[in-house]
Each structure stands twice: as C-alpha cells, then as structure tokens.
Design a protein around this motif. Structure first.
Motif, PDB file in Angstrom:
ATOM      1  N   LYS A 137       0.842  -1.203   0.000  1.00 50.76           N
ATOM      2  CA  LYS A 137       0.000   0.000   0.000  1.00 50.76           C
ATOM      3  C   LYS A 137       0.875   1.251   0.000  1.00 50.76           C
ATOM      4  CE  LYS A 137      -4.044   1.910   2.376  1.00 50.76           C
ATOM      5  NZ  LYS A 137      -4.974   1.729   3.539  1.00 50.76           N
ATOM      6  N   LYS A 138       1.963   1.224   0.741  1.00 49.29           N
ATOM      7  CA  LYS A 138       2.882   2.373   0.771  1.00 49.29           C
ATOM      8  C   LYS A 138       3.558   2.582  -0.584  1.00 49.29           C
ATOM      9  CE  LYS A 138       3.904   2.012   5.713  1.00 49.29           C
ATOM     10  NZ  LYS A 138       4.926   1.632   6.729  1.00 49.29           N
ATOM     11  N   ASN A 139       3.730   1.489  -1.342  1.00 48.18           N
ATOM     12  CA  ASN A 139       4.353   1.602  -2.665  1.00 48.18           C
ATOM     13  C   ASN A 139       3.565   2.505  -3.610  1.00 48.18           C
ATOM     14  OD1 ASN A 139       6.519  -0.011  -2.064  1.00 48.18           O
ATOM     15  ND2 ASN A 139       5.795  -1.802  -3.182  1.00 48.18           N
ATOM     16  N   LEU A 140       2.265   2.639  -3.359  1.00 48.77           N
ATOM     17  CA  LEU A 140       1.422   3.426  -4.253  1.00 48.77           C
ATOM     18  C   LEU A 140       1.795   4.910  -4.232  1.00 48.77           C
ATOM     19  CD1 LEU A 140      -2.108   1.840  -3.696  1.00 48.77           C
ATOM     20  CD2 LEU A 140      -0.261   1.111  -5.191  1.00 48.77           C
ATOM     21  N   LYS A 141       2.531   5.330  -3.205  1.00 44.85           N
ATOM     22  CA  LYS A 141       2.958   6.729  -3.112  1.00 44.85           C
ATOM     23  C   LYS A 141       4.297   6.971  -3.803  1.00 44.85           C
ATOM     24  CE  LYS A 141       0.600   7.337   1.335  1.00 44.85           C
ATOM     25  NZ  LYS A 141       0.778   7.673   2.779  1.00 44.85           N
ATOM     26  N   LYS A 142       4.934   5.919  -4.285  1.00 46.42           N
ATOM     27  CA  LYS A 142       6.251   6.057  -4.900  1.00 46.42           C
ATOM     28  C   LYS A 142       6.151   6.551  -6.339  1.00 46.42           C
ATOM     29  CE  LYS A 142       8.523   2.492  -2.086  1.00 46.42           C
ATOM     30  NZ  LYS A 142       9.247   1.196  -2.107  1.00 46.42           N
ATOM     31  N   ASP A 143       7.219   7.170  -6.799  1.00 44.94           N
ATOM     32  CA  ASP A 143       7.290   7.662  -8.175  1.00 44.94           C
ATOM     33  C   ASP A 143       7.508   6.482  -9.123  1.00 44.94           C
ATOM     34  OD1 ASP A 143       7.642   9.067 -10.505  1.00 44.94           O
ATOM     35  OD2 ASP A 143       9.634   9.851  -9.984  1.00 44.94           O
ATOM     36  N   THR A 144       6.605   6.314 -10.071  1.00 52.69           N
ATOM     37  CA  THR A 144       6.716   5.216 -11.039  1.00 52.69           C
ATOM     38  C   THR A 144       7.031   5.728 -12.438  1.00 52.69           C
ATOM     39  OG1 THR A 144       4.325   5.224 -11.441  1.00 52.69           O
ATOM     40  CG2 THR A 144       5.134   3.765  -9.697  1.00 52.69           C
ATOM     41  N   ASN A 145       7.519   6.931 -12.511  1.00 55.74           N
ATOM     42  CA  ASN A 145       7.860   7.512 -13.806  1.00 55.74           C
ATOM     43  C   ASN A 145       8.908   6.657 -14.514  1.00 55.74           C
ATOM     44  OD1 ASN A 145       7.797   9.549 -15.838  1.00 55.74           O
ATOM     45  ND2 ASN A 145       9.735  10.348 -15.044  1.00 55.74           N
ATOM     46  N   GLY A 146       8.643   6.308 -15.760  1.00 58.66           N
ATOM     47  CA  GLY A 146       9.564   5.477 -16.529  1.00 58.66           C
ATOM     48  C   GLY A 146       9.270   3.995 -16.467  1.00 58.66           C
ATOM     49  N   PHE A 147       8.341   3.582 -15.595  1.00 57.93           N
ATOM     50  CA  PHE A 147       7.979   2.166 -15.504  1.00 57.93           C
ATOM     51  C   PHE A 147       7.116   1.776 -16.713  1.00 57.93           C
ATOM     52  CE2 PHE A 147       8.105   1.573 -10.582  1.00 57.93           C
ATOM     53  CZ  PHE A 147       9.434   1.989 -10.587  1.00 57.93           C
ATOM     54  N   LYS A 148       7.212   0.519 -17.103  1.00 60.33           N
ATOM     55  CA  LYS A 148       6.322  -0.007 -18.144  1.00 60.33           C
ATOM     56  C   LYS A 148       4.896  -0.015 -17.599  1.00 60.33           C
ATOM     57  CE  LYS A 148       5.497  -4.088 -21.051  1.00 60.33           C
ATOM     58  NZ  LYS A 148       5.570  -3.426 -22.350  1.00 60.33           N
ATOM     59  N   SER A 149       3.940   0.409 -18.413  1.00 59.55           N
ATOM     60  CA  SER A 149       2.546   0.532 -17.978  1.00 59.55           C
ATOM     61  C   SER A 149       1.713  -0.657 -18.458  1.00 59.55           C
ATOM     62  CB  SER A 149       1.949   1.831 -18.506  1.00 59.55           C
ATOM     63  OG  SER A 149       0.653   2.026 -17.998  1.00 59.55           O
ATOM     64  N   ILE A 150       0.917  -1.204 -17.547  1.00 59.41           N
ATOM     65  CA  ILE A 150       0.043  -2.342 -17.829  1.00 59.41           C
ATOM     66  C   ILE A 150      -1.374  -1.976 -17.417  1.00 59.41           C
ATOM     67  CG2 ILE A 150      -0.491  -4.739 -17.228  1.00 59.41           C
ATOM     68  CD1 ILE A 150       2.083  -4.557 -18.776  1.00 59.41           C
ATOM     69  N   ASN A 151      -2.344  -2.189 -18.292  1.00 59.20           N
ATOM     70  CA  ASN A 151      -3.754  -1.945 -17.964  1.00 59.20           C
ATOM     71  C   ASN A 151      -4.451  -3.276 -17.700  1.00 59.20           C
ATOM     72  OD1 ASN A 151      -3.413   0.809 -18.376  1.00 59.20           O
ATOM     73  ND2 ASN A 151      -3.992   0.691 -20.529  1.00 59.20           N
ATOM     74  N   THR A 152      -5.080  -3.374 -16.538  1.00 57.43           N
ATOM     75  CA  THR A 152      -5.703  -4.629 -16.110  1.00 57.43           C
ATOM     76  C   THR A 152      -7.113  -4.372 -15.606  1.00 57.43           C
ATOM     77  OG1 THR A 152      -3.541  -5.493 -15.443  1.00 57.43           O
ATOM     78  CG2 THR A 152      -5.473  -6.608 -14.565  1.00 57.43           C
ATOM     79  N   ALA A 153      -8.039  -5.227 -15.996  1.00 62.17           N
ATOM     80  CA  ALA A 153      -9.409  -5.162 -15.497  1.00 62.17           C
ATOM     81  C   ALA A 153      -9.667  -6.365 -14.594  1.00 62.17           C
ATOM     82  CB  ALA A 153     -10.407  -5.152 -16.655  1.00 62.17           C
ATOM     83  N   ILE A 154     -10.454  -6.144 -13.541  1.00 65.23           N
ATOM     84  CA  ILE A 154     -10.854  -7.242 -12.661  1.00 65.23           C
ATOM     85  C   ILE A 154     -12.364  -7.385 -12.723  1.00 65.23           C
ATOM     86  CG2 ILE A 154     -10.850  -8.184 -10.329  1.00 65.23           C
ATOM     87  CD1 ILE A 154      -8.478  -6.431  -9.651  1.00 65.23           C
TER      88      ILE A 154
END
Length: 390
Positions: A8-25
C-alpha cells in the motif's frame, strides 16, 4: 515477506519510466484489496499496473455494456475471479449439483468469448481453492453431489479450457492455498463483514502470482539458471572430499541436492539455459558429472561451464556475454552468503535468492519463489536451448 501495508505504501512512490500495464478485474466479490496489492507489487517489479475494477458482482452487466471501461480502457489483461464462498452458495442453491461444474465452466467460457468479440486481450482466471467438505466428509471424493467433487472437476475443466484458448491462463490459487494453508489464506471476519474472499497476506500472495504471469507475458521471464557446485548442486566440497564423499542420491541429506538437480534438469527440458559458476578446478569440478552414478545433471545439460578461482561476478559477466541475454533474465544460486552479496552488489539486475542455511529447505523455498514462470512451452523452446549446449 512482503506484507499488504508495504505494498500500500508503494502506491505513493514515483513510477515515472515504468512499463505501464492496464488490467481489469471482473469478480463476484470485493476486490479493493486485490487491486491495491496488484498495483503495489507492480511497483516492486518496476511496473505501473493500472487496475480497473468492475462493480461488485456485476460481471454479466459489465460484459454486455459496450460502453464499459472494460472495453474502452485498453486493458492488456482481464482477471476473472470467482470466490469459493460465493460458488459454494450457488452450489447449495443449485438443482443440478451433478452438472454444476459443466454449467460454471461454460459460463466462464461464455464470458471470455463475449469479451473477445469486442477487444483483443489476455485472460487470467483464478481457479477455485478447496475446503474440507462439511456435508459429506471424506465421502465427498466419491460423489458428484458434493461441492469438493465439483470444485476439483471445475479446476480440471478450466485447465482443459486453457489448453483450448491461447489467450487464457490459469492463476493456480488452489495450489497456492494448498502450499500456504486454508487457515492462512482465509479471514472469515473479512468475508462476513465485507465479502472479502482472502486474508490480506494471502491477497498479497495472489497478487504476486498474478504479476508473475503478467511479467512472463511482458517478456520479463527468466531464461537462465546459474548454479554454484559445492554445497549447492551437491553436498560437500569436491576438491577436499573427493567424488566418493560428496552428498547426493536418495539417502540422507543427499536427497535434498538430488531434488535440486531434478528441478534444474526439468527446467532444462523446458528450455531454460543451465550454466555453472564455481570456484573450483575445472577438471575436478566436472568429475561428478562424468563419473558419479547418482548425478541427475550431466555435462550435456550445461550450456556454459565456468570453474576457476576468479571472482564470481566476473565469471557471471563472462557467462552473460556468451549467452547474449540480459542479466535480468538470469538467476544465480549459491549457498555462500558472502558470494551472494558480492554478486548482488556488482550485478544488481541479476536475481540472487538467499538460499536457506539447511539444504533440506532449498526446494520448498525455491518452489515458493516461482522464479521461472512462463506463458508458453513449445518444441522451439527446447531447441533454442540446444544451440548453447552444442
């Protein structure tokens, strides 16, 4: 162990430059914790996992709405999640208990087919975890009128369906729960109060398992296993103990090293490249492969064999140059903590698991890591490995 709060804390981290994945549940139960865990573990793996959640228990409505974000958000993956608790309620209310699995798997297939007519995507279906049958007891294994019988049949039929559909993959929640335990995987208060299927920690495990499948899709799968020899591939030190006294085979601690070799051999047969990196005299190090009757691995299984007294980071760089693959697609196993830390420091992209001190724990630990997830297996995979062995 990674816990839910860490993700949950990871959600506050900067993810700029990461590969983006779109997922539906799409699910019949609450998914908010699963969505957090997927996004949080994605950060651990340098992925931005964008998760769209369908409304609670609204699968049919969602798939039949052409304007749904399911179809308009560019989803690379669709996760289908049916909770065992909800499924059990459906089973108890069914008039056709004997045909329950057939009806359910047909429902799953229809969902996949409906979505596939509108978008091109990959499906990850969670299979169903088992519970002891409170109605029939052990007799549940003998009658199709029991829920346990139908769950086991569903999981088999889902595998058959996955064989048929190239874009369908199973996340093996049943095996994961069997490994962790039912009391660990469930929190009855979370389910009763909020329709949350699993405990928070098991939700983390499910998210990790799911991201491993997504990583394999995205081309991040491991392609090479590098093994140390002394006290990793066999027990003892070949240069000191001699071939007669190393531990390997079906007795005592030798069994633990045999299990590891069997796993490595199976990986080679699947198409994974095997290399050796050992501080040893090369001729002596090769002796067990040629002469020991209990060795599972043979020299023919090994694509690159490096045994000398140079530092292991340099030797692994040499192996990488021969194979011409990225360090991030390689795994290095060594029993020595000093060697592991040295290699981690010099080659941070390399995966270097911290093997347990007791060799008896090697395979349970490695099984839990699931380092070599794949979404394909063909004859070409095996042939690709042979080119290095030749």
């Amino acid at each position: 162990m990674i816990d839910f709060n860490s993700l949950k804390k990871n959600l506050k981290k900067d993810t700029n430059g990461f590969k983006s994945i779109n997922t539906a549940i799409l699910a019949d139960s609450a998914t908010q914790y699963l969505a957090v865990a997927l996004k949080g573990y994605g950060v651990e793996k340098k992925l931005t996992v964008n998760v769209w959640e369908a409304d609670y228990d609204a699968i049919d409505i969602t798939i039949n709405d052409s304007n749904s974000p399911l179809y308009t958000s560019g989803n690379n993956y669709v996760i289908l999640f049916f909770s065992a608790q909800k499924l059990q309620n459906r089973f108890y209310g069914s008039y056709n208990k004997q045909g329950f699995s057939d009806l359910f798997v047909n429902e799953v297939e229809n969902i996949i087919d409906t979505i596939s007519t509108r978008i091109k995507t990959n499906f990850i279906v969670y299979n169903i975890e088992e519970t002891l049958d409170p109605v029939f007891g052990n007799f549940a294994n003998k009658t199709p009128h029991s829920f346990l019988y139908q769950v086991r049949k569903i999981n088999y039929q889902l595998m058959v369906l996955a064989e048929k559909k190239k874009n369908l993959f199973i996340s093996d929640i049943a095996a994961l729960q069997a490994e962790r335990g039912a009391l660990y995987s469930r929190d009855s208060r979370l389910y009763i109060n909020g329709s949350v299927t699993w405990s928070l920690q098991f939700t983390v495990d499910v998210a990790i398992n799911t991201i491993q499948i997504i990583e394999a899709f995205a081309g991040f799968s491991k392609k090479c296993l590098i093994l140390d020899l002394d006290n990793t591939t066999w027990g003892g030190i070949i240069g000191d103990d001699g071939i007669e006294n190393i531990q390997i085979g079906s007795l005592g601690m030798g069994r633990a090293f045999t299990q590891l070799q069997q796993w490595a051999k199976a990986l080679v047969e699947r198409g994974i490249i095997l290399a050796i990196c050992s501080k040893n005299n090369e001729l002596i190090a090769k002796e067990p492969f040629n002469r020991h009757p209990d060795m599972v691995l043979k020299l023919d299984d090994i694509s690159v064999f490096v045994a000398n007294w140079d530092n292991k980071a340099d030797n692994i760089r040499y192996i990488q140059s021969v194979l011409n693959i990225g360090f991030d697609s390689m795994v290095f196993l060594d029993d020595n903590p000093f060697e592991r830390e040295m290699v981690k420091t010099h080659i941070p992209a390399l995966t270097v698991p911290d093997l347990p001190e007791d060799p008896a724990d090697y395979m349970p630990y490695l099984n839990a890591l699931n380092l070599f997830e794949t979404v394909s297996f063909t004859a070409e995979d095996r042939e690709r490995t042979k080119q290095y062995q030749e």
